[in-house]
Design a protein around this motif. Structure first.
Motif, PDB file in Angstrom:
ATOM      1  N   GLU A  24       0.857  -1.184   0.000  1.00  0.00           N
ATOM      2  CA  GLU A  24       0.000   0.000   0.000  1.00  0.00           C
ATOM      3  C   GLU A  24       0.893   1.235   0.000  1.00  0.00           C
ATOM      4  O   GLU A  24       1.957   1.252   0.608  1.00  0.00           O
ATOM      5  CB  GLU A  24      -0.901   0.016   1.230  1.00  0.00           C
ATOM      6  N   LEU A  41      -5.233  13.169  -6.428  1.00  0.00           N
ATOM      7  CA  LEU A  41      -4.649  12.183  -5.529  1.00  0.00           C
ATOM      8  C   LEU A  41      -3.182  12.035  -5.917  1.00  0.00           C
ATOM      9  O   LEU A  41      -2.874  11.626  -7.043  1.00  0.00           O
ATOM     10  CB  LEU A  41      -5.390  10.854  -5.668  1.00  0.00           C
ATOM     11  N   SER A 173      -6.329  11.864   3.006  1.00  0.00           N
ATOM     12  CA  SER A 173      -5.211  10.955   2.786  1.00  0.00           C
ATOM     13  C   SER A 173      -5.710   9.526   2.871  1.00  0.00           C
ATOM     14  O   SER A 173      -6.756   9.249   3.463  1.00  0.00           O
ATOM     15  CB  SER A 173      -4.101  11.195   3.809  1.00  0.00           C
ATOM     16  N   VAL A 174      -4.932   8.622   2.305  1.00  0.00           N
ATOM     17  CA  VAL A 174      -5.356   7.226   2.263  1.00  0.00           C
ATOM     18  C   VAL A 174      -4.140   6.331   2.054  1.00  0.00           C
ATOM     19  O   VAL A 174      -3.200   6.690   1.337  1.00  0.00           O
ATOM     20  CB  VAL A 174      -6.389   7.014   1.125  1.00  0.00           C
ATOM     21  N   TRP A 175      -4.145   5.178   2.725  1.00  0.00           N
ATOM     22  CA  TRP A 175      -3.258   4.080   2.360  1.00  0.00           C
ATOM     23  C   TRP A 175      -4.022   3.247   1.341  1.00  0.00           C
ATOM     24  O   TRP A 175      -5.139   2.796   1.606  1.00  0.00           O
ATOM     25  CB  TRP A 175      -2.915   3.224   3.573  1.00  0.00           C
ATOM     26  N   ILE A 176      -3.432   3.041   0.175  1.00  0.00           N
ATOM     27  CA  ILE A 176      -4.175   2.410  -0.904  1.00  0.00           C
ATOM     28  C   ILE A 176      -3.233   1.582  -1.758  1.00  0.00           C
ATOM     29  O   ILE A 176      -2.058   1.929  -1.937  1.00  0.00           O
ATOM     30  CB  ILE A 176      -4.890   3.491  -1.754  1.00  0.00           C
ATOM     31  N   THR A 177      -3.732   0.456  -2.269  1.00  0.00           N
ATOM     32  CA  THR A 177      -2.916  -0.312  -3.199  1.00  0.00           C
ATOM     33  C   THR A 177      -2.858   0.431  -4.535  1.00  0.00           C
ATOM     34  O   THR A 177      -3.791   1.149  -4.897  1.00  0.00           O
ATOM     35  CB  THR A 177      -3.489  -1.715  -3.428  1.00  0.00           C
ATOM     36  N   ALA A 180      -5.948  -0.326  -6.579  1.00  0.00           N
ATOM     37  CA  ALA A 180      -7.173   0.360  -6.175  1.00  0.00           C
ATOM     38  C   ALA A 180      -7.158   1.817  -6.605  1.00  0.00           C
ATOM     39  O   ALA A 180      -8.187   2.368  -7.010  1.00  0.00           O
ATOM     40  CB  ALA A 180      -7.362   0.243  -4.664  1.00  0.00           C
ATOM     41  N   ALA A 181      -5.998   2.454  -6.523  1.00  0.00           N
ATOM     42  CA  ALA A 181      -5.903   3.850  -6.956  1.00  0.00           C
ATOM     43  C   ALA A 181      -6.148   3.977  -8.452  1.00  0.00           C
ATOM     44  O   ALA A 181      -6.850   4.893  -8.917  1.00  0.00           O
ATOM     45  CB  ALA A 181      -4.530   4.415  -6.585  1.00  0.00           C
ATOM     46  N   ALA A 184      -9.843   3.536  -9.157  1.00  0.00           N
ATOM     47  CA  ALA A 184     -10.603   4.736  -8.814  1.00  0.00           C
ATOM     48  C   ALA A 184     -10.430   5.812  -9.878  1.00  0.00           C
ATOM     49  O   ALA A 184     -11.388   6.526 -10.213  1.00  0.00           O
ATOM     50  CB  ALA A 184     -10.153   5.259  -7.452  1.00  0.00           C
ATOM     51  N   ARG A 190     -11.542   9.377  -8.520  1.00  0.00           N
ATOM     52  CA  ARG A 190     -10.323  10.062  -8.107  1.00  0.00           C
ATOM     53  C   ARG A 190      -9.676  10.725  -9.316  1.00  0.00           C
ATOM     54  O   ARG A 190      -9.704  10.178 -10.426  1.00  0.00           O
ATOM     55  CB  ARG A 190      -9.305   9.089  -7.498  1.00  0.00           C
TER      56      ARG A 190
END
Length: 258
Positions: A24, A41, A173-177, A180-181, A184, A190
């Protein structure tokens, strides 16, 4: 033709941690009223300041990217609260120590009332430039009015430390793979800029944080400066060097949010 605007040196860091679905990355959403990448993002990052070069000069290293690494570490702390630093004896900060440093200095640093060098001196810390691995190098096209010469780095996020956006330049903010980003962005939920999207794509598929770091260490970093082209049908594309390893030389320009 007018001379291109100068490309200002900048540094960006992809802070990584292992998650249940793979690595992530920490990403922030830019405030919609700021000058660059509003509402997008993005990874933490920003311009290299003269003070970053001064800090780098004091580290006694011959690394030509030292000032960029210091800038990336400073920007990561400003935008995430995660500090990639060690004590003078080389000991990493505990989560409690990291939280205490953030509570004591982050707001003042973001407000411009305290410099990063003052923070390091007050806490007896040294930027952990060795934690950062070069990942990519992108330069804004010549025809755009605001230009950056940006070096991207990968770094493991300090284990157990809490990350949060600053509430100023970044409003979420985000922890994201990476997967997934990208999904989005494809779904339109996003806004992801072209360089961010391609660097997420490069990171996607890594089995672990260490696998991503190892791949970055093994890959040659090729300078990328996209060039806008139009084909016979009027479709617009961005051309980048195929040697940069993004899966091809031509990509649809879309809205060209760069």
């Amino acid at each position: 033709m007018a001379e291109p605007a100068p490309a200002r040196p900048a540094a960006t860091v992809l802070l990584l941690r292992d998650g249940p679905a793979g690595p992530e990355v920490f990403m922030v959403v830019r405030h919609r009223q700021i000058e660059f990448a509003a509402g997008a993002l993005v990874f933490p990052g920003g311009r290299v300041e003269p003070a970053d070069a001064e800090i780098a000069a004091g580290l006694g290293t011959d690394d030509p990217f030292a000032a960029l690494r210091v800038a990336a570490i400073r920007e990561a702390f400003e935008e995430s609260g995660l500090l990639l630093a060690r004590t003078a004896g080389g000991v990493a900060l505990t989560p409690e120590q990291g939280a205490a440093v953030a509570a004591a200095h982050r707001d003042a640093l973001n407000a411009g009332s305290r410099g990063f060098a003052a923070l390091l001196q007050a806490e007896g810390l040294v930027p952990d430039i060795g934690a950062l691995v070069r990942f990519a190098h992108w330069v804004t096209p010549d025809d755009l009015p605001k230009r950056f010469d940006t070096h991207f780095f990968l770094a493991p996020a300090p284990g157990g430390h809490a990350a949060a956006h600053d509430g100023r330049e970044a409003v979420d903010s985000v922890w994201i793979t990476p997967e997934a980003a990208l999904a989005a962005a494809e779904a339109g939920t996003r806004t992801v800029l072209f360089p961010t999207r391609l660097n997420l794509g490069r990171l996607a598929g890594a089995a672990s944080l260490e696998a991503a770091m190892a791949a970055a260490r093994a890959r040659e970093v090729v300078r990328v400066q996209p060039v806008l082209e139009t084909d016979a049908s009027g479709a617009r594309f961005l051309r980048i060097p195929v040697e940069a390893g993004y899966g091809g030389p031509l990509f649809p320009a879309g809205a060209r949010a760069m």
